[in-house]
Design an enzyme around this catalytic site. Structure first.
Site, PDB file in Angstrom:
ATOM      1  CE1 TYR A 252      60.079  -8.310  95.547  1.00 23.23           C
ATOM      2  CE2 TYR A 252      58.983  -8.466  97.309  1.00 23.23           C
ATOM      3  CZ  TYR A 252      60.042  -8.757  96.348  1.00 23.23           C
ATOM      4  OH  TYR A 252      60.997  -9.980  97.307  1.00 23.23           O
TER       5      TYR A 252
ATOM      6  CB  THR B   8      55.706  -2.368  97.718  1.00 22.89           C
ATOM      7  OG1 THR B   8      55.682  -2.859  97.451  1.00 22.89           O
ATOM      8  CG2 THR B   8      53.983  -2.585  99.044  1.00 22.89           C
TER       9      THR B   8
ATOM     10  CG  ASP C 237      56.304 -16.566  99.313  1.00 22.19           C
ATOM     11  OD1 ASP C 237      56.067 -17.310  98.300  1.00 22.19           O
ATOM     12  OD2 ASP C 237      57.217 -17.273  99.180  1.00 22.19           O
TER      13      ASP C 237
END
Length: 212
Positions: free
Chosen positions: A193, A191, A118
């Site tokens: 993402y 990943t 994040d």
């Protein structure tokens, strides 16, 4: 985007058997016994739905992997992905990265992966970034000198913040790239993402930082 609550999450977690380490503080200093080997231990902080850590555990059977995720509704998906693979070298912890030192002794981990963390975009949120000095101090408490933190992100500002943070804390950086998928780096496991972002043509930023 906040993950929706998963139906019967607690029951599904319980079905993960030995994959889920419920009280990792009890294993501090004894992870080799938990895995039944003295192989190096690599930790992914923020494992998401588990694509990266499952593929890494399959690709490197002589390395023991621990995946850490703070959101149990995400973690359950990762464990359900891992369970049918029957990977003896993979375990999961539901925990906050700030408590890493409660679960591992100094030098018990030899590599940390931070993948698409994040970015906490507001300046007042900087201390929440997983490459902030406060977290780097936690990582130093479980790594030995010469060990690495490998960091990937799609967020350029977070990447630049992280490069500065690593430098200020005395880490030696290598394999710095602002466009990983066009860099020629051959040993990249993606990943969820990363797969999505790369399909959209977005650059992926990567660095390895050695604890000196």
């Amino acid at each position: 985007m906040r993950m929706r609550k998963k139906k019967n999450c607690d029951e599904r977690l319980e079905k993960s058997g030995q994959l889920w380490i419920r009280t990792p503080e009890d294993i501090k200093g004894a992870w080799s016994e938990e895995f039944g080997s003295s192989n190096p231990i690599h930790v992914e902080i923020g494992c998401g739905k588990g694509k990266f850590i499952c593929e890494m555990a399959q690709k490197y059977p002589d390395i023991n992997f621990v995946a850490i995720e703070v959101v149990k509704d995400v973690m359950v998906l990762a464990m359900e992905k891992a369970q049918p693979l029957e990977l003896a070298n993979l375990r999961f912890i539901i925990a906050d990265a700030a408590k890493l030192g409660d679960y591992f002794e100094k030098g018990e981990i030899s590599r940390i992966y931070l993948n698409f963390s994040d970015p906490w975009k507001k300046n007042k949120q900087a201390k929440r970034r997983l490459t902030h000095k406060n977290f780097l101090d936690v990582y130093k408490s479980v790594l030995n000198e010469g060990d690495f933190i490998c960091f990937k992100t799609d967020n350029q500002k977070l990447f630049e913040f992280s490069l500065n943070s690593f430098a200020q804390e005395g880490f030696k950086m290598s394999d710095i790239t602002f466009d990983l998928h066009n860099s020629g780096f051959a040993d990249n496991v993606m990943t969820e993402y990363e797969t999505r972002f790369s399909e959209q043509g977005m650059p992926i930023y990567r660095v390895c930082a050695e604890y000196k």
